[in-house]
Design a protein around this motif. Structure first.
Motif, short mmCIF file in Angstrom:
data_model
loop_
_atom_site.label_atom_id
_atom_site.label_comp_id
_atom_site.label_asym_id
_atom_site.label_seq_id
_atom_site.Cartn_x
_atom_site.Cartn_y
_atom_site.Cartn_z
N TRP A 62 -2.99 9.47 -2.06
CA TRP A 62 -2.33 8.23 -2.49
C TRP A 62 -2.33 7.20 -1.37
O TRP A 62 -2.46 6.00 -1.63
CB TRP A 62 -0.90 8.53 -2.92
CG TRP A 62 -0.80 9.13 -4.29
CD1 TRP A 62 -1.82 9.44 -5.13
CD2 TRP A 62 0.41 9.49 -4.98
NE1 TRP A 62 -1.33 9.99 -6.31
CE2 TRP A 62 0.04 10.02 -6.22
CE3 TRP A 62 1.76 9.42 -4.64
CZ2 TRP A 62 0.97 10.47 -7.16
CZ3 TRP A 62 2.69 9.88 -5.56
CH2 TRP A 62 2.31 10.39 -6.81
N THR A 63 -2.17 7.64 -0.14
CA THR A 63 -2.19 6.71 0.99
C THR A 63 -3.54 6.01 1.08
O THR A 63 -3.61 4.78 1.26
CB THR A 63 -1.89 7.44 2.31
OG1 THR A 63 -0.55 7.96 2.25
CG2 THR A 63 -2.02 6.52 3.49
N SER A 115 0.80 -1.23 0.00
CA SER A 115 0.00 0.00 0.00
C SER A 115 0.83 1.27 0.00
O SER A 115 0.33 2.34 -0.33
CB SER A 115 -0.93 0.01 1.22
OG SER A 115 -0.18 -0.04 2.42
N ALA A 116 2.09 1.19 0.38
CA ALA A 116 2.90 2.39 0.51
C ALA A 116 3.44 2.88 -0.84
O ALA A 116 3.53 2.12 -1.79
CB ALA A 116 4.08 2.14 1.45
N GLU A 137 -4.10 1.93 0.46
CA GLU A 137 -4.71 1.08 1.49
C GLU A 137 -5.97 0.38 0.97
O GLU A 137 -6.17 -0.83 1.20
CB GLU A 137 -5.03 1.91 2.73
CG GLU A 137 -3.79 2.41 3.45
CD GLU A 137 -4.09 3.39 4.57
OE1 GLU A 137 -3.15 3.76 5.29
OE2 GLU A 137 -5.27 3.80 4.69
#
Length: 424
Positions: free
Chosen positions: A391-392, A200-201, A396
């Motif tokens: 974006w985070t 996810s990062a 996720e």
């Protein structure tokens, strides 16, 4: 906490050192022909690779401009964001610097970056691909001049294609063709169909989603006026769900345990022949080495839905001039020098698609033909002051999609709800 305080102290000392060295004040050294200006230059990245590229260019620039000396300073990616904050707060940003749009636009919003809209030569503006010029704009002003960019490409293994009974001269052009090719590779070889990253990062899956959605709607996924993603609008329900459903189908032809892989990990999978295809940036060429020259690996534009033209968002990094520069005119001269065709070609060797039309015309081979085509109808990646947070959320939620913990409908709803809190 103690280690963070130590880091800040070290960076603060570094900033004071830069200031003491005269990097940010008018640094005039007497010479036989008058006064000499010293410009500080910083190209974020790996110094041992960058210096052999830039030091000869700097020497050429200094010879042509005897009144200007260029002091190139190093800054690695891992230290960049924290270091830039310290330098910005102390007025010690270099005269000319390379970095990424998100951080540059943040500085611009605080009045710390020079507006280059009316300072770039018309010749340079005309030579830069339009989507790339747009990638350096924030609130309608040109704060950054792109000098390293990449759309997403479809990379594929010709040996695995042949073993699976696929034609290497006819790679997938549509989403359905890509899924069919992936299934065929998985059924007829020991490899998986495609490399898929799901950590996810880092905004990696967010960038993939943005590109695929852009292909589905035939244009940019980002609305620069409203500073919002179009897939957050209810009227794009069908296209957003179509994109999410396609991403979920990719898992069926991907390597096992996609959640354990980042883009850097999937490059190794592709290089070692464990997957038949990979969607990645131009930096893949550095990983696969001679395999690209030998024709084992080839590249094509990112597939799009049937009836649509391939569109990829384009990630960019580039030059900017901080407002604390004591020598903005000389910094502009150096920037324009670096952007000359021959020099940009040298810079591209670090890892970039062509920036200039004149540059693209000098390259030969499939990779450059594909890259040029992708730039001609690509779109700038959506960047705002909220990019990191947006974006985070995407990373996720898309991870939940790719690991079958949420349906496409649930993921779309969650992205929209969480984005609304950020837009506010």
């Amino acid at each position: 906490m103690k280690s963070w305080r130590s880091l800040v102290a070290v960076l603060g000392a570094a900033a004071l050192t830069l200031s003491a060295c005269g990097g940010r004040v008018a640094d005039n050294e007497s010479s036989g022909s008058g006064e000499q200006v010293t410009l500080t230059l910083m190209r974020t990245g790996t110094p041992e690779i960058l210096r052999p590229i830039f030091e000869p260019m700097i020497a050429e620039f200094e010879e042509a401009n005897p009144g200007i000396k260029v002091d190139m300073q190093d800054l690695g990616w891992n230290d960049a964001t924290a270091s830039m904050g310290v330098m910005a707060s102390s007025g010690t940003l270099p005269d000319l610097m390379y970095h990424l749009p998100g951080d540059v636009f943040d500085l611009a919003s605080k009045g710390l970056v020079t507006d280059l809209t009316d300072k770039l030569s018309p010749e340079l503006k005309d030579d830069i691909f339009p989507a790339l010029l747009q990638a350096g704009q924030y609130e309608g002003k040109q704060y950054l001049v792109p000098s390293s960019v990449s759309p997403l490409f479809l990379w594929y293994n010709t040996e695995l294609f042949e073993k699976a009974g696929l034609d290497p001269d006819n790679p997938p052009k549509t989403w359905d063709e890509l899924l069919a090719a992936g299934r065929q590779i998985a059924e007829k070889t020991d490899a998986s169909g495609i490399a898929l990253f799901s950590k996810s990062a880092g905004g990696e899956t967010s960038g993939l989603y943005e590109s695929l959605f852009a292909g589905a709607i035939g244009g940019s996924a980002w609305d620069s006026k409203s500073q919002r993603y179009l897939y957050d609008d209810l009227k794009y329900d069908a296209k957003a769900l179509q994109t999410l459903e396609f991403m979920r189908e990719l898992v069926d032809i991907a390597q096992p345990n996609v959640v354990e892989y980042s883009r850097f990990d999937t490059r190794t999978l592709f290089r070692d022949g464990h997957v038949g295809m990979a969607v990645d940036l131009i930096h893949m060429q550095n990983q696969i080495g001679d395999g690209l020259k030998d024709g084992i690996f080839r590249v094509a534009e990112l597939p799009a839905p049937a009836g649509q033209t391939s569109i990829s968002t384009i990630s960019a990094g580039g030059w900017f001039i901080p407002t604390n520069s004591a020598h903005p005119e000389e910094a502009m001269k150096l920037l324009e020098f670096f952007m000359e065709t021959d020099n940009q070609i040298k810079h591209t060797a670090y890892g970039s698609a062509p920036i200039l039309k004149s540059e693209a015309a000098t390259y030969e081979g499939e990779l450059w033909e594909v890259a040029t085509a992708a730039l001609e109808h690509g779109v700038a990646e959506g960047i705002s002051l909220q990019t990191g947070a947006l974006w985070t959320v995407n990373g996720e939620e898309l991870q939940q999609l790719l690991t079958a913990q949420k349906s496409p409908e649930e993921v779309l709803q969650a992205i929209r709800e969480r984005h609304q809190d950020i837009y506010k």
